[in-house]
Write a protein that holds these residues in place. Structure first.
Motif, PDB file in Angstrom:
ATOM      1  N   UNK A   2       0.837  -1.197   0.000  1.00 53.06           N
ATOM      2  CA  UNK A   2       0.000   0.000   0.000  1.00 53.06           C
ATOM      3  C   UNK A   2       0.872   1.247   0.000  1.00 53.06           C
ATOM      4  N   UNK A   3       0.253   2.375  -0.272  1.00 51.39           N
ATOM      5  CA  UNK A   3       0.932   3.661  -0.190  1.00 51.39           C
ATOM      6  C   UNK A   3       0.654   4.258   1.185  1.00 51.39           C
ATOM      7  N   UNK A   4       1.627   4.952   1.736  1.00 45.25           N
ATOM      8  CA  UNK A   4       1.436   5.621   3.018  1.00 45.25           C
ATOM      9  C   UNK A   4       0.253   6.578   2.947  1.00 45.25           C
ATOM     10  N   UNK A   5       0.051   7.199   1.814  1.00 47.58           N
ATOM     11  CA  UNK A   5      -1.036   8.175   1.653  1.00 47.58           C
ATOM     12  C   UNK A   5      -2.420   7.532   1.761  1.00 47.58           C
ATOM     13  N   UNK A   6      -2.509   6.204   1.667  1.00 45.92           N
ATOM     14  CA  UNK A   6      -3.794   5.500   1.741  1.00 45.92           C
ATOM     15  C   UNK A   6      -4.176   5.092   3.161  1.00 45.92           C
ATOM     16  N   UNK A   7      -3.328   5.411   4.148  1.00 45.87           N
ATOM     17  CA  UNK A   7      -3.621   5.051   5.538  1.00 45.87           C
ATOM     18  C   UNK A   7      -4.915   5.701   6.016  1.00 45.87           C
ATOM     19  N   UNK A   8      -5.562   5.033   6.949  1.00 48.64           N
ATOM     20  CA  UNK A   8      -6.733   5.601   7.619  1.00 48.64           C
ATOM     21  C   UNK A   8      -6.298   6.101   8.993  1.00 48.64           C
ATOM     22  N   UNK A   9      -6.978   7.127   9.499  1.00 51.85           N
ATOM     23  CA  UNK A   9      -6.640   7.651  10.825  1.00 51.85           C
ATOM     24  C   UNK A   9      -6.737   6.537  11.855  1.00 51.85           C
ATOM     25  N   UNK A  10      -5.712   6.437  12.703  1.00 52.17           N
ATOM     26  CA  UNK A  10      -5.657   5.423  13.744  1.00 52.17           C
ATOM     27  C   UNK A  10      -4.994   4.133  13.289  1.00 52.17           C
ATOM     28  N   UNK A  48      -5.195  16.017   6.315  1.00 52.02           N
ATOM     29  CA  UNK A  48      -5.942  17.139   5.760  1.00 52.02           C
ATOM     30  C   UNK A  48      -5.658  17.179   4.262  1.00 52.02           C
ATOM     31  N   UNK A  49      -6.587  16.645   3.475  1.00 56.35           N
ATOM     32  CA  UNK A  49      -6.378  16.570   2.022  1.00 56.35           C
ATOM     33  C   UNK A  49      -6.291  17.950   1.378  1.00 56.35           C
ATOM     34  N   UNK A  50      -7.052  18.905   1.875  1.00 55.26           N
ATOM     35  CA  UNK A  50      -7.032  20.234   1.251  1.00 55.26           C
ATOM     36  C   UNK A  50      -5.676  20.927   1.446  1.00 55.26           C
ATOM     37  N   UNK A  51      -4.962  20.594   2.513  1.00 55.97           N
ATOM     38  CA  UNK A  51      -3.625  21.157   2.745  1.00 55.97           C
ATOM     39  C   UNK A  51      -2.517  20.218   2.279  1.00 55.97           C
ATOM     40  N   UNK A  52      -2.887  19.027   1.756  1.00 59.00           N
ATOM     41  CA  UNK A  52      -1.921  18.033   1.274  1.00 59.00           C
ATOM     42  C   UNK A  52      -0.955  17.609   2.377  1.00 59.00           C
ATOM     43  N   UNK A  53      -1.468  17.405   3.588  1.00 64.19           N
ATOM     44  CA  UNK A  53      -0.617  17.045   4.731  1.00 64.19           C
ATOM     45  C   UNK A  53      -1.204  15.878   5.520  1.00 64.19           C
ATOM     46  N   UNK A  65       4.011  14.938   6.897  1.00 67.60           N
ATOM     47  CA  UNK A  65       4.434  14.489   5.572  1.00 67.60           C
ATOM     48  C   UNK A  65       3.402  14.959   4.555  1.00 67.60           C
ATOM     49  N   UNK A  66       3.873  15.470   3.431  1.00 68.49           N
ATOM     50  CA  UNK A  66       2.959  15.836   2.350  1.00 68.49           C
ATOM     51  C   UNK A  66       2.340  14.570   1.780  1.00 68.49           C
ATOM     52  N   UNK A  67       1.027  14.609   1.522  1.00 70.46           N
ATOM     53  CA  UNK A  67       0.347  13.450   0.926  1.00 70.46           C
ATOM     54  C   UNK A  67       0.953  13.112  -0.429  1.00 70.46           C
ATOM     55  N   UNK A  68       1.369  14.135  -1.173  1.00 74.41           N
ATOM     56  CA  UNK A  68       1.976  13.889  -2.482  1.00 74.41           C
ATOM     57  C   UNK A  68       3.282  13.103  -2.345  1.00 74.41           C
ATOM     58  N   UNK A  69       4.034  13.294  -1.257  1.00 80.51           N
ATOM     59  CA  UNK A  69       5.245  12.507  -1.006  1.00 80.51           C
ATOM     60  C   UNK A  69       4.892  11.130  -0.459  1.00 80.51           C
ATOM     61  N   UNK A  70       3.835  11.072   0.350  1.00 81.86           N
ATOM     62  CA  UNK A  70       3.422   9.801   0.950  1.00 81.86           C
ATOM     63  C   UNK A  70       2.977   8.794  -0.105  1.00 81.86           C
ATOM     64  N   UNK A  71       2.630   9.269  -1.299  1.00 80.58           N
ATOM     65  CA  UNK A  71       2.275   8.357  -2.397  1.00 80.58           C
ATOM     66  C   UNK A  71       3.438   7.458  -2.794  1.00 80.58           C
ATOM     67  N   UNK A  72       4.666   7.857  -2.460  1.00 74.77           N
ATOM     68  CA  UNK A  72       5.849   7.128  -2.892  1.00 74.77           C
ATOM     69  C   UNK A  72       6.544   6.399  -1.748  1.00 74.77           C
ATOM     70  N   UNK A  73       5.828   6.241  -0.623  1.00 73.12           N
ATOM     71  CA  UNK A  73       6.317   5.454   0.506  1.00 73.12           C
ATOM     72  C   UNK A  73       5.420   4.236   0.603  1.00 73.12           C
ATOM     73  N   UNK A  74       6.002   3.051   0.409  1.00 78.02           N
ATOM     74  CA  UNK A  74       5.238   1.805   0.385  1.00 78.02           C
ATOM     75  C   UNK A  74       5.177   1.190   1.781  1.00 78.02           C
ATOM     76  N   UNK A  75       3.972   0.716   2.148  1.00 78.31           N
ATOM     77  CA  UNK A  75       3.750   0.191   3.496  1.00 78.31           C
ATOM     78  C   UNK A  75       2.955  -1.123   3.440  1.00 78.31           C
ATOM     79  N   UNK A  76       2.877  -1.751   4.608  1.00 78.71           N
ATOM     80  CA  UNK A  76       1.996  -2.905   4.809  1.00 78.71           C
ATOM     81  C   UNK A  76       1.430  -2.780   6.213  1.00 78.71           C
ATOM     82  N   UNK A  77       0.320  -3.461   6.493  1.00 79.53           N
ATOM     83  CA  UNK A  77      -0.231  -3.404   7.849  1.00 79.53           C
ATOM     84  C   UNK A  77       0.798  -3.889   8.873  1.00 79.53           C
ATOM     85  N   UNK A  78       0.907  -3.181   9.981  1.00 78.07           N
ATOM     86  CA  UNK A  78       1.851  -3.569  11.041  1.00 78.07           C
ATOM     87  C   UNK A  78       1.292  -4.760  11.808  1.00 78.07           C
ATOM     88  N   UNK A  79       2.186  -5.616  12.214  1.00 79.02           N
ATOM     89  CA  UNK A  79       1.806  -6.806  12.975  1.00 79.02           C
ATOM     90  C   UNK A  79       2.059  -6.557  14.444  1.00 79.02           C
TER      91      UNK A  79
END
Length: 79
Positions: A2-10, A48-53, A65-79
């Motif tokens: 997944x992309x870091x930018x796709x994370x949900x709060x919490x 905050x999508x409107x501020x890209x943060x 982190x800027x959401x536009x940069x977070x698109x290029x950080x790859x993640x997986x669910x933490x165990x």
């Protein structure tokens, strides 16, 4: 993967890699210095999508982190 930018709060994720084709070396170095590296775990606190943060927590440290940069950080669910 997944992309870091796709994370949900919490949500807690583990960083897998950076996409070096799009994220400049200077940004990758800055992220590494802040504790964002493959294997690190982080939790999304605020977005905050409107501020890209987004604000994530790694250990006791909050990082913006800027959401536009977070698109290029790859993640997986933490165990």
């Amino acid at each position: 993967m997944n992309k870091l930018s796709e994370m949900k709060e919490g949500e807690m994720v583990e960083v897998i890699s950076f996409d070096g084709n799009y994220l400049p070396n200077s940004m990758q170095t800055e992220l590494l210095e802040l504790g964002v590296f493959p294997g690190s775990k982080m939790k999304l606190v605020y977005r905050n999508r409107s501020l890209d943060k987004m604000i994530v927590v790694i250990g006791d440290t909050k990082i913006g982190i800027r959401l536009s940069d977070a698109n290029f950080i790859h993640t997986k669910p933490a165990v």
